[in-house]
Design an enzyme around this catalytic site. Sequence first.
Site, short mmCIF file in Angstrom:
data_model
loop_
_atom_site.label_atom_id
_atom_site.label_comp_id
_atom_site.label_asym_id
_atom_site.label_seq_id
_atom_site.Cartn_x
_atom_site.Cartn_y
_atom_site.Cartn_z
N LYS A 94 0.81 -1.23 0.00
CA LYS A 94 0.00 0.00 0.00
C LYS A 94 0.85 1.29 0.00
O LYS A 94 0.39 2.31 -0.49
CB LYS A 94 -0.96 0.01 1.19
CG LYS A 94 -2.16 -0.91 1.02
CD LYS A 94 -3.08 -0.77 2.22
CE LYS A 94 -4.43 -1.42 1.95
NZ LYS A 94 -5.41 -1.10 2.98
N ASP A 131 -10.53 3.36 1.83
CA ASP A 131 -10.85 2.72 3.12
C ASP A 131 -11.64 3.65 4.04
O ASP A 131 -12.62 3.24 4.66
CB ASP A 131 -9.57 2.26 3.83
CG ASP A 131 -8.95 1.03 3.18
OD1 ASP A 131 -9.70 0.24 2.58
OD2 ASP A 131 -7.72 0.88 3.27
#
Length: 311
Positions: A94, A131
């Site tokens: 990420k 997210d």
Amino acid sequence: MSEPLRKESVPNRSNEASSEPFPTDINAATTLVGLFGWPVTHSISPQMHNAAFVVRQMNWRYLAFAVPPERVPEAVAALPALGLRGVNVTVPHKQSVMPHLHHWTPAAEAIGAVNTIVVQQDGQLSGDNTDGAGFIADLQAHDVEPAGMRALVIGAGGSSRAVVYGLAEAGVKSVKILNRTVPKAVDLAATMQSYFPEINISGAAFPDDVTGSAQNADLIVNCTSLGMEPRIEGLPWEENVEFRKDQIVYDLVYNPAMTRLLQLASTDGAAAIGGLGMLVYQGAIAWEKWTGESAPVAEMQQATNIIFERR
Ligand code: ATR
């Protein structure tokens, strides 16, 4: 038990009268998206995203790519060359994908991680992080509007960064972050405070400050791994601290569906929400960015439920 994906939403394959190809068969025109991670075999994203393509009768496929850390630059660079429209990114990539992108969104910048890459029409690679938005979307799907609330977030790792960003962007009144490693909570609070000077964001100790922080919270969010399978006895709380009936407790842990934290909250009469919906919404938001269509969230949710029921 949930029903399988609705049959009527899938075209009838045995309809011999039609000469049209089945709209979701893989062929030379199939558009690809997917997931970069290492490993990826545990992921439920392929089933969730492919269920959405079937429901929408789109000739797209979502594949999981196990990308070794040292090959991340090659894999990212190959996206436009191979004609992929984008990928999700999961651990451990990420952060490491970021230097290989052309630009990223303010959410990805503040969270410091990218979970979605979009290949733009001109071939440029844009990074995003869905997210935090996925967490807020799931709260709202449960009729919880975080604006003006006082939030208490347990944990200061990657998922906590996204949750704190989402809450701040949604206009909460304050965020208190509790973490076992206190400097991480204080650092995260300082970082997010610099992006959101109007919101009161602070860091303190877990579990020492649970008792003193509980009463002033409207919304409590667990962003630690405490309570997750196989160590389901873990509790990101203090056993003797009761929840109020007007409090909302959200556990990012979704396996098991009913964690010890959610059981306690529920017993005390507080609202208790598990984290599977956040997983679905972060995916649905990415899906919409790649396709430009509205995501069939209910069917994506159903596909994930089916996987967990089978496990
Ligand atoms: P994620 O990406 O899921 O957020 P992470 O970045 O590894 O995962 O963060 C895990 C979080 O769970 C951290 O806040 C961690 O606390 P530390 O920063 O002190 O490590 C928290 N955590 C994990 N195990 C814990 C435990 N046994 N007790 C308390 N906190 C724990």
